[in-house]
Structure formats: structure tokens, C-alpha cells
Scaffold this motif. Structure first.
Motif, mmCIF file in Angstrom:
data_model
loop_
_atom_site.group_PDB
_atom_site.id
_atom_site.type_symbol
_atom_site.label_atom_id
_atom_site.label_comp_id
_atom_site.label_asym_id
_atom_site.label_seq_id
_atom_site.Cartn_x
_atom_site.Cartn_y
_atom_site.Cartn_z
ATOM 1 N N GLU A 1 -5.602 2.737 6.794
ATOM 2 C CA GLU A 1 -5.388 3.179 5.406
ATOM 3 C C GLU A 1 -4.101 3.989 5.287
ATOM 4 O O GLU A 1 -3.349 3.832 4.320
ATOM 5 C CB GLU A 1 -6.575 4.004 4.932
ATOM 6 N N ASP A 2 -3.845 4.871 6.276
ATOM 7 C CA ASP A 2 -2.606 5.652 6.256
ATOM 8 C C ASP A 2 -1.382 4.746 6.355
ATOM 9 O O ASP A 2 -0.383 4.949 5.655
ATOM 10 C CB ASP A 2 -2.597 6.664 7.407
ATOM 11 N N ILE A 3 -1.454 3.745 7.225
ATOM 12 C CA ILE A 3 -0.338 2.809 7.379
ATOM 13 C C ILE A 3 -0.133 2.021 6.084
ATOM 14 O O ILE A 3 0.999 1.796 5.643
ATOM 15 C CB ILE A 3 -0.587 1.881 8.589
ATOM 16 N N SER A 4 -1.225 1.623 5.453
ATOM 17 C CA SER A 4 -1.139 0.906 4.181
ATOM 18 C C SER A 4 -0.466 1.772 3.113
ATOM 19 O O SER A 4 0.367 1.287 2.342
ATOM 20 C CB SER A 4 -2.533 0.495 3.736
ATOM 21 N N LEU A 5 -0.811 3.052 3.071
ATOM 22 C CA LEU A 5 -0.205 3.977 2.118
ATOM 23 C C LEU A 5 1.301 4.103 2.366
ATOM 24 O O LEU A 5 2.101 4.084 1.426
ATOM 25 C CB LEU A 5 -0.879 5.347 2.212
ATOM 26 N N ILE A 6 1.693 4.194 3.625
ATOM 27 C CA ILE A 6 3.122 4.303 3.948
ATOM 28 C C ILE A 6 3.851 3.024 3.523
ATOM 29 O O ILE A 6 4.941 3.075 2.947
ATOM 30 C CB ILE A 6 3.317 4.582 5.453
ATOM 31 N N PHE A 7 3.253 1.861 3.792
ATOM 32 C CA PHE A 7 3.872 0.600 3.381
ATOM 33 C C PHE A 7 4.027 0.523 1.862
ATOM 34 O O PHE A 7 5.055 0.070 1.358
ATOM 35 C CB PHE A 7 3.059 -0.599 3.878
ATOM 36 N N LYS A 8 3.029 0.955 1.127
ATOM 37 C CA LYS A 8 3.112 0.923 -0.339
ATOM 38 C C LYS A 8 4.234 1.821 -0.837
ATOM 39 O O LYS A 8 4.963 1.465 -1.766
ATOM 40 C CB LYS A 8 1.777 1.333 -0.957
ATOM 41 N N ASN A 9 4.403 2.988 -0.214
ATOM 42 C CA ASN A 9 5.483 3.889 -0.590
ATOM 43 C C ASN A 9 6.843 3.286 -0.245
ATOM 44 O O ASN A 9 7.797 3.384 -1.025
ATOM 45 C CB ASN A 9 5.308 5.244 0.083
ATOM 46 N N LEU A 10 6.944 2.658 0.928
ATOM 47 C CA LEU A 10 8.192 1.993 1.315
ATOM 48 C C LEU A 10 8.540 0.884 0.318
ATOM 49 O O LEU A 10 9.693 0.779 -0.136
ATOM 50 C CB LEU A 10 8.066 1.394 2.721
ATOM 51 N N HIS A 11 7.565 0.073 -0.020
ATOM 52 C CA HIS A 11 7.806 -1.013 -0.964
ATOM 53 C C HIS A 11 8.207 -0.476 -2.335
ATOM 54 O O HIS A 11 9.087 -1.052 -2.992
ATOM 55 C CB HIS A 11 6.564 -1.900 -1.099
ATOM 56 N N HIS A 12 7.601 0.596 -2.762
ATOM 57 C CA HIS A 12 7.956 1.173 -4.061
ATOM 58 C C HIS A 12 9.390 1.678 -4.054
ATOM 59 O O HIS A 12 10.136 1.459 -5.016
ATOM 60 C CB HIS A 12 6.983 2.295 -4.431
#
Length: 167
Positions: free
Chosen positions: A106-117
Motif C-alpha cells: 500500500e505504501d509503494i502504491s501511494l508513492i507511485f500515485k504521487n509520482l504519477h501525479h
């Protein structure tokens, strides 16, 4: 039962029958759609605005505010380092405590979403830079074409003078 290879044209082609003689006889195109519209059951908007992470229900990891994210490079590097750290932690958790991997994912998913944004917020800048580059190439090609035309004109004039001098 007979079938046609090609279907008949749509009936509105008749609106353009006098177009060759009078181009103004054709109907005006419809105005562009503004606001929201429905297409195949889904609602879309013509506003090209990137929704914030909060609107998407995602926690933002980089600083908030209109002018705070001026240094995209720094924020992207920071998130990339954080992603690398979380991936190493995930590998460690998978080896030692496999049942506790869900929180790390979940933490990795959150980081990816922030990177994509962050990357998506750079898209308008990228589009402008690409357009500028394309226009500069077009200008360069046109200048070369003009120079080529001038050179050929001068060559043609020189050949004409030689031909007239030989008569």
C-alpha cells in the motif's frame, strides 16, 4: 436477399450538393462542446484540469500549495529514493515476515500515485516544449527552402546570361 458491399452514404450528404459552385451553401459545423457531456454512458468534461490527489482520495506526500512544487526535479528524486527504500523494505518483509507485506505494498502504491501525479502535472510544460521544438524545426526547414530557391534562381539567372552572351 442481396447485400451491398458498401452501405449507402448518410442522408445529410445532400446538404453539400452545391458545395462546388457555392462553398458557403454548406451548413456551418456544430459549435465545440463546452462543459460536461455524456459519451457511451460515461460523463466527461472538456475542462483539461488535473484533479488534485485529495480529490482522488490519495494522501499527498510532497508539500502542498500553489507555488510550493516549483522544484519538480527535487520532489521526483525524493519520491524515487523513498520508493527504492520501500521496495527494499518490502523485500525484507517478504523474506522475514511474509504475512505483513500488505502495508508495504500500500505504501509503494501511494508513492507511485504521487509520482504519477507529479509527472502528469508536467505534461502541459512538455506539450509546450514539444510544440516549440516542432515550430522551430518548421522555421528552419522553410528558411532552408527559401535559401535553396534563392540559390537556384541565381543559378538560373547565371545560365540565362551565359546563354544570351553566347548568342
Amino acid at each position: 436477399m442481396s447485400t451491398a458491399t458498401y452501405p449507402p452514404p448518410p442522408p445529410y450528404y445532400r446538404l453539400y450538393k452545391d458545395y462546388i459552385q457555392n462553398p458557403k451553401s454548406a451548413p456551418e459545423p456544430p459549435p465545440p462542446i463546452e462543459g460536461t457531456y455524456t459519451l457511451f454512458g460515461a460523463t466527461y468534461t472538456t475542462d483539461d484540469v488535473l484533479p488534485s490527489l485529495e480529490e482522488q482520495g490519495v494522501r499527498q506526500l510532497y508539500p502542498k500549495g500553489p507555488n510550493v512544487v516549483a522544484d519538480f526535479k527535487k520532489e521526483l528524486r525524493s519520491l524515487n529514493r523513498e520508493l527504492q527504500l520501500h521496495l527494499l523494505e518490502l523485500a525484507d518483509v517478504l523474506v522475514e515476515r511474509p504475512s505483513q507485506y500488505a502495508r508495504r505494498v500500500e505504501d509503494i502504491s501511494l508513492i507511485f500515485k504521487n509520482l504519477h501525479h507529479l509527472l502528469n502535472s508536467l505534461r502541459p510544460h512538455q506539450a509546450r516544449a514539444t510544440l516549440i521544438h516542432i515550430l522551430e524545426l518548421q522555421i528552419q526547414r522553410r528558411k532552408q527552402a527559401v535559401e535553396d530557391i534563392k540559390r537556384r534562381r541565381e543559378e538560373a539567372q547565371r545560365l540565362l546570361k551565359e546563354a544570351l552572351g553566347g548568342l
